[in-house]
Each structure stands twice: as structure tokens, then as C-alpha cells.
Write a protein that holds these residues in place. Structure first.
Motif, PDB file in Angstrom:
ATOM      1  N   SER A  65       0.060  -8.762   1.454  1.00  0.00           N
ATOM      2  CA  SER A  65      -1.346  -8.399   1.625  1.00  0.00           C
ATOM      3  C   SER A  65      -2.127  -9.587   2.210  1.00  0.00           C
ATOM      4  O   SER A  65      -2.966  -9.421   3.104  1.00  0.00           O
ATOM      5  CB  SER A  65      -1.893  -8.009   0.238  1.00  0.00           C
ATOM      6  OG  SER A  65      -3.010  -7.212   0.339  1.00  0.00           O
ATOM      7  N   GLU A  66      -1.807 -10.791   1.721  1.00  0.00           N
ATOM      8  CA  GLU A  66      -2.472 -12.004   2.233  1.00  0.00           C
ATOM      9  C   GLU A  66      -2.151 -12.215   3.720  1.00  0.00           C
ATOM     10  O   GLU A  66      -3.003 -12.633   4.479  1.00  0.00           O
ATOM     11  CB  GLU A  66      -2.022 -13.247   1.438  1.00  0.00           C
ATOM     12  CG  GLU A  66      -2.665 -13.386   0.064  1.00  0.00           C
ATOM     13  CD  GLU A  66      -4.129 -13.830   0.111  1.00  0.00           C
ATOM     14  OE1 GLU A  66      -4.679 -14.060   1.204  1.00  0.00           O
ATOM     15  OE2 GLU A  66      -4.723 -13.911  -0.986  1.00  0.00           O
ATOM     16  N   ARG A  67      -0.910 -11.946   4.126  1.00  0.00           N
ATOM     17  CA  ARG A  67      -0.585 -12.123   5.547  1.00  0.00           C
ATOM     18  C   ARG A  67      -1.400 -11.151   6.385  1.00  0.00           C
ATOM     19  O   ARG A  67      -1.968 -11.531   7.415  1.00  0.00           O
ATOM     20  CB  ARG A  67       0.909 -11.918   5.810  1.00  0.00           C
ATOM     21  CG  ARG A  67       1.220 -12.102   7.297  1.00  0.00           C
ATOM     22  CD  ARG A  67       2.691 -12.037   7.635  1.00  0.00           C
ATOM     23  NE  ARG A  67       3.137 -10.662   7.848  1.00  0.00           N
ATOM     24  CZ  ARG A  67       4.326 -10.342   8.351  1.00  0.00           C
ATOM     25  NH1 ARG A  67       5.185 -11.316   8.671  1.00  0.00           N
ATOM     26  NH2 ARG A  67       4.680  -9.091   8.518  1.00  0.00           N
ATOM     27  N   ALA A 121     -10.060 -15.480  -3.796  1.00  0.00           N
ATOM     28  CA  ALA A 121      -9.047 -14.441  -4.061  1.00  0.00           C
ATOM     29  C   ALA A 121      -9.358 -13.173  -3.262  1.00  0.00           C
ATOM     30  O   ALA A 121     -10.518 -12.760  -3.142  1.00  0.00           O
ATOM     31  CB  ALA A 121      -9.002 -14.127  -5.552  1.00  0.00           C
ATOM     32  N   LEU A 122      -8.334 -12.584  -2.716  1.00  0.00           N
ATOM     33  CA  LEU A 122      -8.463 -11.375  -1.899  1.00  0.00           C
ATOM     34  C   LEU A 122      -8.924 -10.200  -2.760  1.00  0.00           C
ATOM     35  O   LEU A 122      -8.392  -9.978  -3.846  1.00  0.00           O
ATOM     36  CB  LEU A 122      -7.086 -11.081  -1.301  1.00  0.00           C
ATOM     37  CG  LEU A 122      -6.982 -10.083  -0.165  1.00  0.00           C
ATOM     38  CD1 LEU A 122      -7.819 -10.543   1.032  1.00  0.00           C
ATOM     39  CD2 LEU A 122      -5.508  -9.951   0.253  1.00  0.00           C
ATOM     40  N   VAL A 125       0.837  -1.208   0.000  1.00  0.00           N
ATOM     41  CA  VAL A 125       0.000   0.000   0.000  1.00  0.00           C
ATOM     42  C   VAL A 125       0.871   1.257   0.000  1.00  0.00           C
ATOM     43  O   VAL A 125       0.730   2.128  -0.862  1.00  0.00           O
ATOM     44  CB  VAL A 125      -0.959   0.019   1.214  1.00  0.00           C
ATOM     45  CG1 VAL A 125      -1.767   1.318   1.240  1.00  0.00           C
ATOM     46  CG2 VAL A 125      -1.887  -1.189   1.173  1.00  0.00           C
ATOM     47  N   THR A 126       1.791   1.356   0.939  1.00  0.00           N
ATOM     48  CA  THR A 126       2.545   2.609   1.079  1.00  0.00           C
ATOM     49  C   THR A 126       3.901   2.565   0.370  1.00  0.00           C
ATOM     50  O   THR A 126       4.595   3.575   0.312  1.00  0.00           O
ATOM     51  CB  THR A 126       2.790   2.935   2.576  1.00  0.00           C
ATOM     52  OG1 THR A 126       3.574   1.880   3.136  1.00  0.00           O
ATOM     53  CG2 THR A 126       1.484   3.050   3.343  1.00  0.00           C
ATOM     54  N   ARG A 136       4.160  -8.457  -2.942  1.00  0.00           N
ATOM     55  CA  ARG A 136       3.086  -7.563  -2.450  1.00  0.00           C
ATOM     56  C   ARG A 136       1.825  -8.378  -2.152  1.00  0.00           C
ATOM     57  O   ARG A 136       1.151  -8.166  -1.146  1.00  0.00           O
ATOM     58  CB  ARG A 136       2.791  -6.474  -3.485  1.00  0.00           C
ATOM     59  CG  ARG A 136       3.846  -5.367  -3.534  1.00  0.00           C
ATOM     60  CD  ARG A 136       3.339  -4.161  -4.327  1.00  0.00           C
ATOM     61  NE  ARG A 136       3.113  -4.497  -5.716  1.00  0.00           N
ATOM     62  CZ  ARG A 136       3.986  -4.268  -6.712  1.00  0.00           C
ATOM     63  NH1 ARG A 136       5.153  -3.703  -6.448  1.00  0.00           N
ATOM     64  NH2 ARG A 136       3.691  -4.606  -7.951  1.00  0.00           N
ATOM     65  N   GLN A 137       1.524  -9.336  -3.041  1.00  0.00           N
ATOM     66  CA  GLN A 137       0.333 -10.169  -2.855  1.00  0.00           C
ATOM     67  C   GLN A 137       0.463 -10.983  -1.557  1.00  0.00           C
ATOM     68  O   GLN A 137      -0.471 -11.048  -0.757  1.00  0.00           O
ATOM     69  CB  GLN A 137       0.182 -11.095  -4.081  1.00  0.00           C
ATOM     70  CG  GLN A 137      -1.038 -11.997  -4.063  1.00  0.00           C
ATOM     71  CD  GLN A 137      -2.346 -11.208  -4.113  1.00  0.00           C
ATOM     72  OE1 GLN A 137      -2.366 -10.080  -4.619  1.00  0.00           O
ATOM     73  NE2 GLN A 137      -3.409 -11.767  -3.555  1.00  0.00           N
TER      74      GLN A 137
END
Ligand code: UD1
Length: 463
Positions: free
Chosen positions: A407-409, A428-429, A119-120, A403-404
């Protein structure tokens, strides 16, 4: 009076390396001084040994017993308590090997400056700095951080940290030092030049980090601070958790560990995944690189379908300061040298130009210290929690896959804390998430925090 040239020429001639001075007369005084600097820095007895190794036929793979799964340790509350005691006593330092450049990622500059989070876009160095600060805060100490750079990226790395105010860490507790280099040879064992006034050299590998710890004075600095354990990790994995108390406690206190060097492993997902695996060979724990496993060894399965050798190396190790002192007692890390044959530009003094040529490089691997331990254990950790490497610009182990996974964690941690996370019918997220170490170092730390009930589909959220 013998000139500088005379004092160098004799010893170089004696080891068959006098050719590096053949173009001496064509150099300016400044260039001569520059070349002398490089030559004086050489340990000539060692150069002679390395040159001998270049000329020797590649040794056949040691025919030891068949590799078996390594000894593993299950984390118990008592081991977590032992690790927490070490952290609370200020006995643990963090150590990142960050000699690499971001070239393969198409990123100009040190790899640690690569924007990694989903994100950042925090750079890798910031991710680790925040984790180190959060661990320090949790245990009421400052965890010193040793950052191994390379001659190529040392200055840029220091400037980056300074420009970012050391990401909130006390400047005195972030210690930089460059890794060493080794001379690059021709296939005939002759030293090569990179330019008219400089020798060709290459980084000495992450195994060289142990030598660099000693030569830079970092190891002595650790001793002076009362540090007894080093939490080692690579700069390319933003999910690395080197300061995990269970891991440190297992290293220092588990019966299966001699307290010298301990490693984290994640389950390898496929036989051809490009990670090294931990194995026990002739009673010693070691890492077998993916390129050194036969296809049959890599694909062998247990009765329940699990791969036999599935303890993937995430390159997170705990090493005792005493063990590093022992390995470097001779002034440099006493580890094997791995030889790589490559092509690269080198300077040819007979034509006065740089041209591509066959070269032989040596490097050391830190995991070659494992078989030197009386007993070295492996701790299996959850892959989804601790492994999201950034190695290639695209495809597997790329910024996108990392990144995926990050994000999943975050999604898994939020879901465990009762937050409804949007997913499609296939699982899927449907959002992008990021959790800073200051917010939570682990899933349990989210409990009691102000969290939303649910996250809307398409949301981008940094906590
Ligand atoms: C490495 C491991 C592999 C492991 C994988 C996990 C080796 C040979 N293999 O593979 O067992 O499963 O990581 O991600 O290491 N570095 C330096 N100086 C050097 C060389 C490397 O600082 O001279 C640092 C780099 O910054 C990098 C790290 O070490 O962060 C890994 O080196 P790399 O050559 O990329 O290893 P991999 O092939 O990815």
C-alpha cells in the motif's frame, strides 16, 4: 533368473544400505513394487557419498578473508537500453521458485496461491502473472514463465492456474515442473523410510531448481525459444521485479559483470534482520546467511553509520542459460550441500509404525552459484519499491506487513504523480491502495493515466 529383489539387494548391501529391504517379506506385492520404484530412482554412488557426508563431522566455517561489501553497479540509461533490447528480442524468461507450501502462514495449499494484495487479495501467482503480461505488452513479446513446483504441490499448482485461465497468459507460455528431492538420512548415515513402501525424502532446496531446469527439459525449451537470460525470483515477495530492464542490462552489459549471475539487493535495516547479505570474500561475490554472520560482523558500521554488510539478499537473480548449462553439465547442479539436523516422523520397520526420530537433510542454495562466476555484480534497488516478503503468519515479514508495504509503494507512486494521499500528523498512511501491473509497472507509468486529485481518508482503492 535373478529377481528384482536380488538385483537391488547386492548394490544396496555394497553401500551399507541393505536395511531398507529388511522388511521385504512383510510387504504386499503392490508395496514391494512401490518400494522398488523409489530404490531404482536412487543414484547409489551419490547416496554413498551423501551418507559419508552425514557421518563426517560438520566442516568448520571456511576461514577466508574477512567479508567486504560486494561490487555494485549503478544503473545508467545505456544499461536500461541494453536490458530493454534483451526483453524486446524475447531473450528473457521469468522463473519463480514456488516449491513451498503455505503451512507456516496457516494457508492450505501452495504458497503462490496465498491471497497477498491489500485491496483485492490477489494471490501471489496472479500478481506475478500480471507483471509478466504487462512487461510482455510493453516490449511487444510474450515472456515465457517457468514455475518450479514441488512433488507435494505440483498438481494443486497446475489446477489453480487452469482454474484461473492462467491469469490471461497463453497456456503454452507457462511451464510447470517439480523440483527434485534428496534422500533423508538418519544421523548414522542410513537411509530412512517414510512408510513401509517408501523412502523418506526431502526437497533439494532452491539450488535444486537448476537441476530441475535441466531434468524437466525446461532449459532445452528456453534454448528452443531463443531465451538467453533467466530472471529468477521467489514466490514469497509480491513486490519482486525480476524483469526490470536496468537490472537485466547490468547483468548482461556492465563491466563489473561477467554476464553469468547477477543479484538485486536492498539496504538491510538492522543488524539482526533475517536476510542473507551479499559480500565479497577472497575476491568472490557470495551470500552470507544471517545465521553465519558473527554479531560483530553483522553490526559493523562505516564512518557514515551505514552497516558495512548491508546488501540484503531479496533472492532476485539474473542467470544466463549458458551459466546454468555449465553448472549442470554433470547432470545435476554442482553446488555445495547444506546439512540440517531436524526431527520428523519416520517409519520404523522393526515395530511397523511411524515415530518421530532425528534426521539429517541436505539441500542446495541457488546463491552458492555466485562464487562460481568470473565476476558477479549486485544492483542495489529501493527497498520500498521491491521488497515485501510474506514468510510468517504474524509479526515481521507477515501478510500484514507485506500489505502495508504494498500500500505504501502505491501511495508513493501516486504522490509522485501528483495525487494527494492522506496521512496523519505522524506520516502514517490513512488509506489502503493497490496498483495492478497492468495499470503501471513503475511510478513513471502512472503519468498520463486518469487519476483522482486526492484520495479521501479511510478510502480503499485498487487501480
Ligand atoms: C531466503 C534466503 C535469504 C534471503 C531471503 C529473502 C535462503 C537460505 N535464504 O530466506 O538469503 O535474504 O530469502 O526473502 O534461501 N524454495 C523452494 N524449494 C525449496 C526451498 C525453498 O521452492 O526446496 C522456495 C520457497 O518457495 C520460498 C523460497 O524458496 O519462496 C525461500 O525459501 P526459504 O526457505 O523460505 O528462505 P528464507 O529463510 O526465507
Amino acid at each position: 533368473m535373478p529377481t528384482q529383489l536380488d538385483t537391488l539387494r547386492g548394490p544396496l548391501d555394497a553401500i551399507g544400505q541393505g536395511h531398507v529391504l529388511a522388511h521385504w517379506a512383510q510387504l504386499t506385492a503392490t508395496q514391494q513394487a512401490r518400494l522398488v520404484d523409489d530404490l531404482q530412482a536412487l543414484d547409489l554412488a551419490w547416496v554413498a557419498e551423501l551418507a559419508e557426508q552425514v557421518r563426517a563431522p560438520k566442516p568448520p566455517q571456511a576461514a577466508g578473508a574477512a567479508p567486504k561489501p560486494p561490487p555494485t553497479v549503478a544503473i545508467t540509461p545505456a544499461l536500461v537500453a541494453a536490458g530493454e533490447a534483451l526483453l524486446r528480442a524475447g531473450q528473457v524468461a521469468a522463473f519463480v521458485v514456488a516449491g513451498g507450501q503455505g503451512t507456516r502462514l496457516g494457508h492450505p495449499g501452495p504458497k503462490g496461491t496465498f491471497p497477498a494484495t491489500p485491496v483485492t487479495g490477489k494471490p501471489l501467482f496472479q500478481v506475478f502473472a500480471e507483471q509478466i503480461a504487462a512487461v510482455g505488452q510493453r516490449y511487444g513479446v510474450t515472456v515465457p514463465w517457468y514455475v518450479m513446483t514441488s512433488p507435494q504441490n505440483d498438481a494443486e499448482t497446475r489446477v489453480f492456474f487452469r482454474a484461473h485461465g492462467y491469469f490471461g497468459l497463453p497456456q503454452a507460455d507457462v511451464v510447470f515442473f517439480p523440483q527434485g528431492t534428496l534422500p533423508t538420512f538418519g544421523p548414522d548415515g542410513r537411509l530412512l523410510l517414510a512408510g513401509p513402501d517408501r523412502l523418506a525424502t526431502n526437497p533439494d532446496g532452491h539450488g535444486g531448481s537448476l537441476t530441475a531446469l535441466v531434468r524437466s527439459g525446461a532449459l532445452a525449451d528456453m534454448r528452443a525459444r531463443g531465451v538467453t537470460q533467466i530472471a529468477y525470483f521467489q514466490v514469497d515477495n509480491p513486490l519482486a521485479q525480476p524483469l526490470d530492464p536496468g537490472f537485466l542490462g547490468a547483468h548482461a552489459a556492465a563491466a563489473a559483470s561477467s554476464g553469468e549471475m547477477t543479484s538485486k539487493a536492498v539496504r538491510k535495516v538492522a543488524p539482526d534482520e533475517r536476510v542473507g547479505v551479499f559480500a565479497q570474500i577472497d575476491g568472490r561475490t557470495q551470500v552470507v546467511e544471517y545465521s553465519d554472520l558473527s554479531p560483530a560482523q553483522a553490526a559493523a558500521r562505516r564512518p557514515d553509520g551505514r552497516l558495512v554488510l548491508d546488501a540484503g539478499n531479496v533472492a532476485v537473480h539474473a542467470l544466463s542459460v549458458a551459466f546454468v548449462e555449465h553448472l549442470t553439465a554433470g547432470g545435476r547442479a554442482d553446488l555445495p550441500l547444506h546439512r540440517a539436523h531436524k526431527r520428523q516422523p519416520v517409519y520404523d520397520p522393526s515395530v511397523g509404525a511411524v515415530a518421530e526420530a532425528a534426521v539429517v537433510k541436505f539441500e542446495q542454495f541457488v546463491f552458492d552459484a555466485l562464487p562460481r562466476c568470473a565476476a558477479s555484480a549486485v544492483i542495489e534497488v529501493a527497498r520500498a519499491d521491491e521488497f515485501a516478503p510474506i514468510k510468517n503468519a504474524e509479526g515481521a515479514d507477515s501478510p500484514a506487513t507485506s500489505r502495508q508495504l504494498q500500500s505504501e509503494r502505491a501511495a508513493a507512486w501516486l504522490a509522485a504523480a501528483g495525487v494527494a494521499v492522506p496521512r496523519d500528523a505522524g506520516g502514517a498512511l490513512l488509506c489502503t491502495l493497490e496498483i495492478a501491473a497492468a495499470t503501471a509497472l513503475d511510478a513513471a507509468a502512472l503519468a498520463g493515466q486518469p487519476l483522482p486529485d486526492h484520495i479521501p481518508p479511510g478510502a480503499t482503492l485498487a487501480l
